[in-house]
Design a protein around this motif. Structure first.
Motif, PDB file in Angstrom:
ATOM      1  N   LEU A  35     -31.150  21.027  22.297  1.00  0.00           N
ATOM      2  CA  LEU A  35     -32.357  21.803  22.028  1.00  0.00           C
ATOM      3  C   LEU A  35     -33.529  20.886  22.338  1.00  0.00           C
ATOM      4  CD1 LEU A  35     -31.493  23.418  18.558  1.00  0.00           C
ATOM      5  CD2 LEU A  35     -31.102  24.367  20.841  1.00  0.00           C
ATOM      6  N   ILE A  36     -34.343  21.254  23.307  1.00  0.00           N
ATOM      7  CA  ILE A  36     -35.474  20.414  23.679  1.00  0.00           C
ATOM      8  C   ILE A  36     -36.755  21.227  23.690  1.00  0.00           C
ATOM      9  CG2 ILE A  36     -34.011  18.873  25.055  1.00  0.00           C
ATOM     10  CD1 ILE A  36     -35.274  20.149  27.543  1.00  0.00           C
ATOM     11  N   GLY A  37     -37.868  20.518  23.795  1.00  0.00           N
ATOM     12  CA  GLY A  37     -39.177  21.143  23.826  1.00  0.00           C
ATOM     13  C   GLY A  37     -40.190  20.204  23.228  1.00  0.00           C
ATOM     14  N   PRO A  38     -41.465  20.485  23.407  1.00  0.00           N
ATOM     15  CA  PRO A  38     -42.509  19.623  22.856  1.00  0.00           C
ATOM     16  C   PRO A  38     -42.434  19.546  21.337  1.00  0.00           C
ATOM     17  CG  PRO A  38     -43.410  21.228  24.414  1.00  0.00           C
ATOM     18  CD  PRO A  38     -42.008  21.640  24.141  1.00  0.00           C
ATOM     19  N   SER A  39     -43.052  18.544  20.768  1.00  0.00           N
ATOM     20  CA  SER A  39     -43.142  18.446  19.312  1.00  0.00           C
ATOM     21  C   SER A  39     -43.792  19.710  18.765  1.00  0.00           C
ATOM     22  CB  SER A  39     -43.969  17.222  18.905  1.00  0.00           C
ATOM     23  OG  SER A  39     -43.340  16.041  19.324  1.00  0.00           O
ATOM     24  N   GLU A 178     -32.314  15.253  15.950  1.00  0.00           N
ATOM     25  CA  GLU A 178     -32.992  14.030  16.419  1.00  0.00           C
ATOM     26  C   GLU A 178     -32.263  12.779  15.930  1.00  0.00           C
ATOM     27  OE1 GLU A 178     -35.429  13.769  18.470  1.00  0.00           O
ATOM     28  OE2 GLU A 178     -36.665  15.570  18.409  1.00  0.00           O
ATOM     29  N   PRO A 179     -30.963  12.644  16.195  1.00  0.00           N
ATOM     30  CA  PRO A 179     -30.198  11.532  15.627  1.00  0.00           C
ATOM     31  C   PRO A 179     -30.557  10.166  16.191  1.00  0.00           C
ATOM     32  CG  PRO A 179     -28.862  12.701  17.226  1.00  0.00           C
ATOM     33  CD  PRO A 179     -30.125  13.498  17.062  1.00  0.00           C
ATOM     34  N   ILE A 180     -31.301  10.112  17.310  1.00  0.00           N
ATOM     35  CA  ILE A 180     -31.650   8.818  17.894  1.00  0.00           C
ATOM     36  C   ILE A 180     -33.139   8.534  17.837  1.00  0.00           C
ATOM     37  CG2 ILE A 180     -29.642   8.887  19.419  1.00  0.00           C
ATOM     38  CD1 ILE A 180     -31.578   9.581  21.728  1.00  0.00           C
ATOM     39  N   ALA A 181     -33.902   9.406  17.171  1.00  0.00           N
ATOM     40  CA  ALA A 181     -35.364   9.286  17.206  1.00  0.00           C
ATOM     41  C   ALA A 181     -35.872   7.974  16.624  1.00  0.00           C
ATOM     42  CB  ALA A 181     -36.000  10.463  16.473  1.00  0.00           C
ATOM     43  N   LEU A 195     -21.247  10.687  20.435  1.00  0.00           N
ATOM     44  CA  LEU A 195     -21.291  12.145  20.319  1.00  0.00           C
ATOM     45  C   LEU A 195     -20.702  12.805  21.571  1.00  0.00           C
ATOM     46  CD1 LEU A 195     -24.812  12.604  18.707  1.00  0.00           C
ATOM     47  CD2 LEU A 195     -22.603  13.042  17.618  1.00  0.00           C
ATOM     48  N   GLN A 196     -20.991  12.250  22.736  1.00  0.00           N
ATOM     49  CA  GLN A 196     -20.454  12.814  23.970  1.00  0.00           C
ATOM     50  C   GLN A 196     -18.933  12.696  24.024  1.00  0.00           C
ATOM     51  OE1 GLN A 196     -20.970  10.704  27.800  1.00  0.00           O
ATOM     52  NE2 GLN A 196     -22.050  12.536  28.496  1.00  0.00           N
ATOM     53  N   ILE A 208     -27.555  19.373  19.643  1.00  0.00           N
ATOM     54  CA  ILE A 208     -28.359  18.221  19.297  1.00  0.00           C
ATOM     55  C   ILE A 208     -29.804  18.404  19.746  1.00  0.00           C
ATOM     56  CG2 ILE A 208     -27.471  17.118  21.401  1.00  0.00           C
ATOM     57  CD1 ILE A 208     -27.861  14.431  20.066  1.00  0.00           C
ATOM     58  N   THR A 209     -30.750  18.222  18.839  1.00  0.00           N
ATOM     59  CA  THR A 209     -32.154  18.240  19.219  1.00  0.00           C
ATOM     60  C   THR A 209     -32.520  16.850  19.740  1.00  0.00           C
ATOM     61  OG1 THR A 209     -32.987  17.607  17.026  1.00  0.00           O
ATOM     62  CG2 THR A 209     -32.694  19.948  17.451  1.00  0.00           C
ATOM     63  N   LEU A 210     -33.234  16.843  20.857  1.00  0.00           N
ATOM     64  CA  LEU A 210     -33.620  15.580  21.486  1.00  0.00           C
ATOM     65  C   LEU A 210     -35.093  15.605  21.853  1.00  0.00           C
ATOM     66  CD1 LEU A 210     -30.549  14.926  23.811  1.00  0.00           C
ATOM     67  CD2 LEU A 210     -31.235  13.561  21.834  1.00  0.00           C
TER      68      LEU A 210
END
Length: 274
Positions: A35-39, A178-181, A195-196, A208-210
């Motif tokens: 799941l992506i997109g601007p803040s 956001e597990p790597i934020a 995860l992969q 996963i949200t990134l």
């Protein structure tokens, strides 16, 4: 393929702000989706709806179904058994560990939903449950930290504990927000590799949200992009062309679209998951 996650007409408002509007999609078993997109586009809000941590607008036509179970319908959360809830695991950006407990105990907590209530209240785990926890820790490369307190770990190590806990839980769907934020580039890459590999080797569905587009392109098969709370794109990650991405992030800062030059090369050794 049969949908393992189904979202229909999802609406969510916070006061007068429309966080999500008419969002709908399906995810099949075994997919790894970002799941992506601007803040502020609604990514984390959407993910929280899938596990029932957030409720859609009352009197809406929203419907969320995960693993053959209705999570919510029409803005009403629907109950589930402990066993049903365990089938979906949630990985938080800030790890959500019990800091004063050991790594082993934090991983064992993944068993609680499937244990008899009397044993879960007493915190009594069997030898088999300890062995499963050790195996999960070995898969994410932290078995040597079993007796260390969680609050002494680095951010990357804490996130591995959270993933091991989801493995012990035997979750069929893993939702990662956001597990790597908050991780350094090397730790972030290691978490994404884990995860992969779990997705590929176990066939578990991962959503996963990134924040970074290049990370999504490297590790995920499919992208669901949100813009101002609405579905902007849903399809293969390769379909997110530069033109589409520029339009998606046209009102955002360059840091959200730019590449991570400090991301370590893929040839560096990692802890294996196997």
């Amino acid at each position: 393929m049969t949908a393992i996650i189904s979202v229909e007409r999802l609406d969510k408002s916070f006061g007068t702000h429309a966080a999500l509007r008419e969002v709908g999609f399906e995810i099949a078993s075994g997919e790894m989706v970002t799941l992506i997109g601007p803040s502020g586009s609604g990514k984390s809000t959407l993910l929280r709806h899938l596990i029932g941590l957030t409720r859609a607008d009352r009197h809406s036509h929203s419907h969320v179904r995960v693993l053959d179970r209705d999570v919510q319908h029409g803005g009403r959360l629907l109950g589930a058994s402990r066993e049903q809830r365990c089938r979906a695991g949630y990985i938080f950006q800030q790890f959500n560990l019990v800091s004063r407990l050991s790594v082993m105990t934090n991983v064992l907590i993944g068993h609680l939903g499937g244990m008899p209530r009397w044993r879960s209240l007493a915190g009594r785990f069997t030898r088999q449950e300890h062995e499963a926890a050790l195996h999960a820790m070995a898969r994410v490369g932290i078995e040597e930290l079993a007796e260390q307190r969680a609050n002494t770990l680095s951010g990357g190590q804490m996130q591995r504990v959270a993933i091991a806990r989801a493995l012990v839980q035997d979750a069929e769907v893993i939702l990662a927000d956001e597990p790597i934020a908050s991780l350094d580039p090397r730790s972030a890459r290691e978490v994404m590799e884990i995860l992969q590999r779990i997705n590929r080797e176990d066939g578990r569905t991962v959503v996963i949200t990134l924040h970074q587009v290049d990370v999504a392109r490297r590790y995920c098969q499919r992208a669901i992009a949100l813009k101002k709370g609405r579905l902007y794109y849903d399809g293969p990650i390769a379909g997110l062309t530069d033109t589409r991405l520029q339009a998606l992030y046209e009102d955002a800062g360059l840091d959200e679209l730019g590449t991570r030059e400090d991301w370590p090369p893929a040839t560096e050794p990692l802890h294996a998951v196997g």
